[in-house]
Design an enzyme around this catalytic site. Structure first.
Site, mmCIF file in Angstrom:
data_model
loop_
_atom_site.group_PDB
_atom_site.id
_atom_site.type_symbol
_atom_site.label_atom_id
_atom_site.label_comp_id
_atom_site.label_asym_id
_atom_site.label_seq_id
_atom_site.Cartn_x
_atom_site.Cartn_y
_atom_site.Cartn_z
ATOM 1 N N LYS A 126 0.868 -1.184 0.000
ATOM 2 C CA LYS A 126 0.000 0.000 0.000
ATOM 3 C C LYS A 126 0.898 1.225 0.000
ATOM 4 C CE LYS A 126 -4.321 1.263 0.036
ATOM 5 N NZ LYS A 126 -5.520 0.614 -0.515
ATOM 6 N N ASP A 166 -6.766 4.401 -4.952
ATOM 7 C CA ASP A 166 -7.477 4.352 -3.661
ATOM 8 C C ASP A 166 -8.051 5.768 -3.518
ATOM 9 O OD1 ASP A 166 -7.702 2.558 -1.028
ATOM 10 O OD2 ASP A 166 -7.342 4.577 -0.342
HETATM 11 P P1 NDP Z 1 -12.585 8.237 -3.526
HETATM 12 O O1 NDP Z 1 -11.473 9.190 -3.346
HETATM 13 O O2 NDP Z 1 -13.088 7.962 -4.878
HETATM 14 O O3 NDP Z 1 -13.814 8.660 -2.594
HETATM 15 C C1 NDP Z 1 -13.656 8.815 -1.220
HETATM 16 C C2 NDP Z 1 -14.979 9.272 -0.660
HETATM 17 O O4 NDP Z 1 -14.905 9.248 0.752
HETATM 18 C C3 NDP Z 1 -15.336 10.698 -1.052
HETATM 19 O O5 NDP Z 1 -16.717 10.823 -1.176
HETATM 20 C C4 NDP Z 1 -14.798 11.488 0.137
HETATM 21 O O6 NDP Z 1 -15.396 12.762 0.342
HETATM 22 C C5 NDP Z 1 -15.173 10.568 1.252
HETATM 23 N N1 NDP Z 1 -14.346 10.859 2.429
HETATM 24 C C6 NDP Z 1 -12.999 10.863 2.502
HETATM 25 N N2 NDP Z 1 -12.597 11.217 3.728
HETATM 26 C C7 NDP Z 1 -13.731 11.419 4.423
HETATM 27 C C8 NDP Z 1 -13.998 11.788 5.758
HETATM 28 N N3 NDP Z 1 -12.996 12.021 6.615
HETATM 29 N N4 NDP Z 1 -15.299 11.894 6.146
HETATM 30 C C9 NDP Z 1 -16.304 11.637 5.271
HETATM 31 N N5 NDP Z 1 -16.110 11.304 3.997
HETATM 32 C C10 NDP Z 1 -14.852 11.192 3.591
HETATM 33 O O7 NDP Z 1 -12.080 6.861 -2.829
HETATM 34 P P2 NDP Z 1 -12.589 5.394 -3.073
HETATM 35 O O8 NDP Z 1 -14.051 5.387 -3.325
HETATM 36 O O9 NDP Z 1 -11.675 4.760 -4.032
HETATM 37 O O10 NDP Z 1 -12.272 4.720 -1.650
HETATM 38 C C11 NDP Z 1 -13.217 4.758 -0.573
HETATM 39 C C12 NDP Z 1 -12.825 3.694 0.440
HETATM 40 O O11 NDP Z 1 -12.834 2.402 -0.173
HETATM 41 C C13 NDP Z 1 -11.443 3.846 1.067
HETATM 42 O O12 NDP Z 1 -11.486 3.382 2.396
HETATM 43 C C14 NDP Z 1 -10.590 2.907 0.242
HETATM 44 O O13 NDP Z 1 -9.430 2.477 0.934
HETATM 45 C C15 NDP Z 1 -11.568 1.760 0.022
HETATM 46 N N6 NDP Z 1 -11.285 0.878 -1.109
HETATM 47 C C16 NDP Z 1 -11.201 1.377 -2.374
HETATM 48 C C17 NDP Z 1 -10.978 0.535 -3.434
HETATM 49 C C18 NDP Z 1 -10.994 1.009 -4.848
HETATM 50 O O14 NDP Z 1 -10.962 0.147 -5.752
HETATM 51 N N7 NDP Z 1 -11.073 2.287 -5.125
HETATM 52 C C19 NDP Z 1 -10.728 -0.912 -3.220
HETATM 53 C C20 NDP Z 1 -10.927 -1.342 -1.859
HETATM 54 C C21 NDP Z 1 -11.163 -0.459 -0.854
HETATM 55 P P3 NDP Z 1 -14.498 14.103 0.240
HETATM 56 O O15 NDP Z 1 -14.364 14.351 -1.219
HETATM 57 O O16 NDP Z 1 -15.271 15.131 0.974
HETATM 58 O O17 NDP Z 1 -13.178 13.795 0.908
#
Ligand code: NDP
Length: 444
Positions: A126, A166
């Site tokens: 990671k 991510d």
């Molecule tokens: P993105 O960057 O596409 O989206 C992240 C989302 O989470 C945004 O809506 C963001 O809002 C929100 N967010 C981030 N920080 C916070 C916070 N402190 N409080 C509330 N909302 C928050 O990321 P992903 O969708 O790719 O990833 C989301 C999760 O899924 C993570 O935990 C990641 O590790 C996990 N994951 C992702 C994978 C993938 O294929 N992408 C695979 C497996 C797991 P804002 O814009 O306001 O920050």
């Protein structure tokens, strides 16, 4: 003192202040202690747990880049190469101001068991940076990505370490990194996944984590003679995972009532319209509240979490520790019966216990969100043989992988007398595979 307790003490001592990493290790050790007890002498002799919790290699590096105003900026880059027991290091890159060694270690550690559960030959890594892509223009993002990969390139390769996206890293960022990787190495090869289709990406990779989450929830419900169809679903986040979880749940007949970002959540009683969500987040790169400008019947609730909305199923898809004990209590009192983690470790340990104690079916992220890395592995194999697979072909394989993860997780829990405890099942099933590979490869 028990072996797992000794190990936990060592982890805390040698990684001071890394609370997310401690949390992730503690959860796994709690679950696998039933396996360890059976083989304690052998594992102690092999120093198996000592090796499991210590990354094989960990890089931190300076990223110096020039922004679109001509100003020099400095960020910190990370890549932890946690375990290559079952394949090349594999795991995403996170660009977010909260990124630090603890976050990267927790994510890298979780990745060991997740990747093992997929049944693919992928080890665990990671990485990322404390760079914040939000509000940055394209020039800033490209300049940062190029400077970041100039350093990271030294440590990655298609048979060595294959990063993906991510939080804050989508196909656009991967594209900029891939372009520079190619320029540096003179090689067009699958050293990164999550690439766009024009650069060697795989169909379904964009959708994989969210779709996979919906597929495993369907399996969980099927075991109880139920289905997603007709269920009320609450989702947090509005990024990659949330968007495609909402899309698949909707296609399966569920009604998704919410989506969110760090400023609050939107509620749409008629079900979130995915095309509008995509327009805001993927095209305009805007904030979630803009949804209400386009859907006037929806409401934006600032500074609150979506868990207050009554639902049958809750899918946390944003960030670690976003679903806490009070949220769990609220979900239970509103009748929620199923929780599956799209994000990594979004539910605090107290909240997990509370949900499980109250009869909620709870699927941890290392099983529920494994669809993303599973399709990344399919992207690696397509790159290796230079042959692209069709959408339906990859989607069908994703469905089979999620089904098999569900089966393995539920059987492992049952085998150790904890039927229905998917947290234990996921940790035990993942650990057993990695432990076997480590034993067979000797003291490395
Ligand atoms: P993105 O960057 O596409 O989206 C992240 C989302 O989470 C945004 O809506 C963001 O809002 C929100 N967010 C981030 N920080 C916070 C916070 N402190 N409080 C509330 N909302 C928050 O990321 P992903 O969708 O790719 O990833 C989301 C999760 O899924 C993570 O935990 C990641 O590790 C996990 N994951 C992702 C994978 C993938 O294929 N992408 C695979 C497996 C797991 P804002 O814009 O306001 O920050």
């Amino acid at each position: 003192m028990k072996y797992v307790e000794e190990i936990m003490e060592k982890v805390v001592k040698s990684n001071p202040g890394q609370k997310e990493f401690h949390q992730a290790v503690q959860e796994v050790l709690n679950s696998i202690s039933v396996v360890i007890e059976k083989h304690e002498e052998e594992y102690r002799e092999l120093k198996l747990l000592e090796r499991l919790v210590e990354p094989e290699r960990s890089h931190t590096f300076r990223v110096t880049w020039v922004d679109s105003n001509g100003k020099i900026q400095v960020n910190r880059g990370y890549r932890v190469q946690f375990s290559s027991a079952i394949g090349p290091y594999k795991g995403g890159l996170r660009f977010h101001p909260s990124v630090n060694q603890s976050i990267i270690n927790f994510l890298g550690f979780e990745q060991i068991f997740k990747n093992a559960l997929t049944g693919q030959s992928i080890g665990a890594g990671k990485g990322g940076s404390d760079f914040d892509p939000r509000g940055k223009n394209d020039i800033d993002i490209m300049n940062f990505c190029q400077s970041f990969i100039i350093e990271l390139e030294k440590y990655i390769g298609p048979n060595e370490d294959v990063p993906a996206g991510d939080i804050g890293v989508g196909s656009k960022e991967i594209g900029y990194m891939y372009g520079m990787y190619k320029k540096l190495t003179h090689r067009y090869e699958g050293a990164l996944t999550g690439k766009s289709l024009f650069c060697g990406g795989s169909l379904v990779r964009t959708e994989a984590t969210g779709y996979g989450l919906a597929y495993i929830v369907e399996e969980m419900l099927r075991a109880k003679g139920e289905a997603i169809s007709g269920k009320k679903v609450v989702v947090s986040g509005s990024g990659n995972v949330a968007t495609y979880a909402i899309e698949k749940v909707t296609q399966l007949g569920g009604v998704v009532l919410t989506a969110s970002d760090s400023s609050g959540y939107i509620y749409d009683a008629n079900g979130i319209k995915v095309d509008i969500l995509k327009e805001i987040k993927e095209v305009r790169r805007g904030r979630i509240k803009e949804y209400c400008d386009l859907v006037p019947t929806a409401v934006f609730v600032p500074d609150k979490k979506a868990w207050e909305v009554p639902c049958d199923i809750a899918l946390p898809c944003a960030v670690q520790n976003e679903l806490q004990i009070d949220d769990a209590k609220q979900l239970i009192s509103n009748g929620c019966m199923t929780v599956a983690e799209g994000a990594n470790m979004p539910t605090t340990p107290e909240a997990v216990s509370y949900l499980q104690d109250n009869g909620v079916m709870f699927m941890p992220g290392k099983a529920a969100n494994a669809g993303g890395v599973a399709v990344s592995s399919l992207e690696m194999s397509q790159n290796g043989i230079r042959k692209n697979r069709s959408f339906d072909d990859v989607d069908n394989e994703l469905k089979l992988i999620m089904k098999s993860i569900y089966t393995e997780v539920s059987q492992a829990a049952k085998e150790y007398g904890h039927e229905g405890n998917y947290v234990m099942g996921a940790n035990i099933a993942g650990f057993r595979k990695v432990a076997k590979a480590m034993r067979e490869q000797g003291n490395v």
